[in-house]
Write an enzyme that holds these catalytic residues in place. Structure first.
Site, PDB file in Angstrom:
ATOM      1  N   SER A 156       0.863  -1.179   0.000  1.00 26.40           N
ATOM      2  CA  SER A 156       0.000   0.000   0.000  1.00 26.40           C
ATOM      3  C   SER A 156       0.893   1.220   0.000  1.00 26.40           C
ATOM      4  O   SER A 156       2.083   1.133   0.363  1.00 26.40           O
ATOM      5  CB  SER A 156      -0.870   0.000   1.262  1.00 26.40           C
ATOM      6  OG  SER A 156      -1.509   1.252   1.462  1.00 26.40           O
ATOM      7  N   TYR A 169      -2.509  -1.221  10.337  1.00 31.41           N
ATOM      8  CA  TYR A 169      -2.414  -1.330   8.878  1.00 31.41           C
ATOM      9  C   TYR A 169      -1.077  -0.795   8.378  1.00 31.41           C
ATOM     10  O   TYR A 169      -0.392  -1.441   7.569  1.00 31.41           O
ATOM     11  CB  TYR A 169      -3.568  -0.568   8.240  1.00 31.41           C
ATOM     12  CG  TYR A 169      -3.709  -0.776   6.758  1.00 31.41           C
ATOM     13  CD1 TYR A 169      -4.355  -1.894   6.248  1.00 31.41           C
ATOM     14  CD2 TYR A 169      -3.213   0.162   5.844  1.00 31.41           C
ATOM     15  CE1 TYR A 169      -4.504  -2.081   4.883  1.00 31.41           C
ATOM     16  CE2 TYR A 169      -3.354  -0.016   4.483  1.00 31.41           C
ATOM     17  CZ  TYR A 169      -3.997  -1.138   4.006  1.00 31.41           C
ATOM     18  OH  TYR A 169      -4.133  -1.326   2.646  1.00 31.41           O
TER      19      TYR A 169
END
Length: 274
Positions: A156, A169
């Site tokens: 990401s 995350y």
């Protein structure tokens, strides 16, 4: 020193014919888009993820019919190492090989650090990071035996930069980038590559739901939500698509990408160029 060079040829339309690919988290969204792209390039695909059994069955049948490849499905629970081991073993037993591993499965939770639920932290780290460690360590022997391997970790933009309220995350995606580098270094002489793809916001049904929810919550238009909320950090002000990520994954899986390894490639509209 004379180094023999292979003749340069363009990649055929089905450049992955004869390859076997396993994509975690591939029953919807980004993972399904990647699985379809790999199948379109000729690879047999193993799907994994959550969903209604009948719908997953229809997805398998559709991919097989549309692209003329073998498809299968593993319901492996990626929080359980034994379940992951069974998935890898079954894939190799069925096909005799595992050429392409795409670690895509991921979940998210947003909360301030001092309020972040411990169980959410543990689950996010297990699915987003630890599962990739297990799939990688278990897939490598088969890749080494067959003299070819492509490991593609879907990281990401948050594997490269941080954002508030996303502790688990961001930590997991930074970890994926580190795992990618270590894997690449350990396999550098073995015709195996490992790379991370680092998307910003990608248009999926889940993102579509967020647009409507944010518009109602803030009393603003969809366009404002897209530009000023979701894509605030993306200079190009557009979502990436699952098709773009699928095409990139296919390229990284081909012989043309044999010298690309150990990188975290942003697909984020310039987000991490700041």
């Amino acid at each position: 020193m004379n180094i023999p060079l292979k003749p340069q040829t363009s990649q055929p339309a089905r450049a992955l014919a004869g390859r076997v690919a396993l994509v975690t988290g591939s029953t919807s969204g980004i993972g399904l888009g990647i699985a379809r792209a790999l199948a379109a390039a000729g690879a047999d695909v193993v799907l994994n993820g959550l969903g209604v059994a009948s719908e997953i069955g229809r997805t398998r049948e559709q991919i097989a019919a549309e692209f003329g490849v073998k498809t299968s499905y593993s319901p492996a629970d990626l929080t359980r190492p034994r379940s992951i081991a069974e998935m890898i073993a079954a894939t190799i037993a069925q096909s005799g090989r595992l050429d392409i591993l795409v670690n895509n499965a991921g979940i998210q939770h947003v909360a301030p650090l001092e309020q972040f639920p411990v169980e959410k932290w543990d689950r996010i780290l297990a699915i987003n990071l630890t599962s990739a460690f297990h799939t990688t360590r278990l897939a490598l022997p088969a890749m080494r035996q067959n003299g070819f391997g492509r490991i593609i970790n879907i990281a990401s933009a948050h594997g490269l930069v941080g954002s508030p309220f996303k502790a688990a995350y961001v930590a997991a995606k930074h970890g994926i980038v580190g795992l990618t580098k270590v894997t690449a270094l350990e396999t550098a002489e073995e015709s195996i590559t490992c790379n991370a793809v680092s998307p910003g916001y990608v248009y999926t049904p889940l993102v579509e739901a967020q647009i409507d929810g944010q518009a109602k919550a803030h009393g603003i238009s969809r366009d404002q939500v897209i530009r000023d909320v979701l894509l605030a950090q993306q200079p190009n002000k557009r979502f990436a698509t699952v098709e773009e990520l699928g095409a990139l994954t296919v390229f990284l899986s081909t012989d043309a990408a044999a010298s690309i390894t150990g990188i975290a490639l942003p697909v984020d509209g310039g987000w991490t160029a700041h």
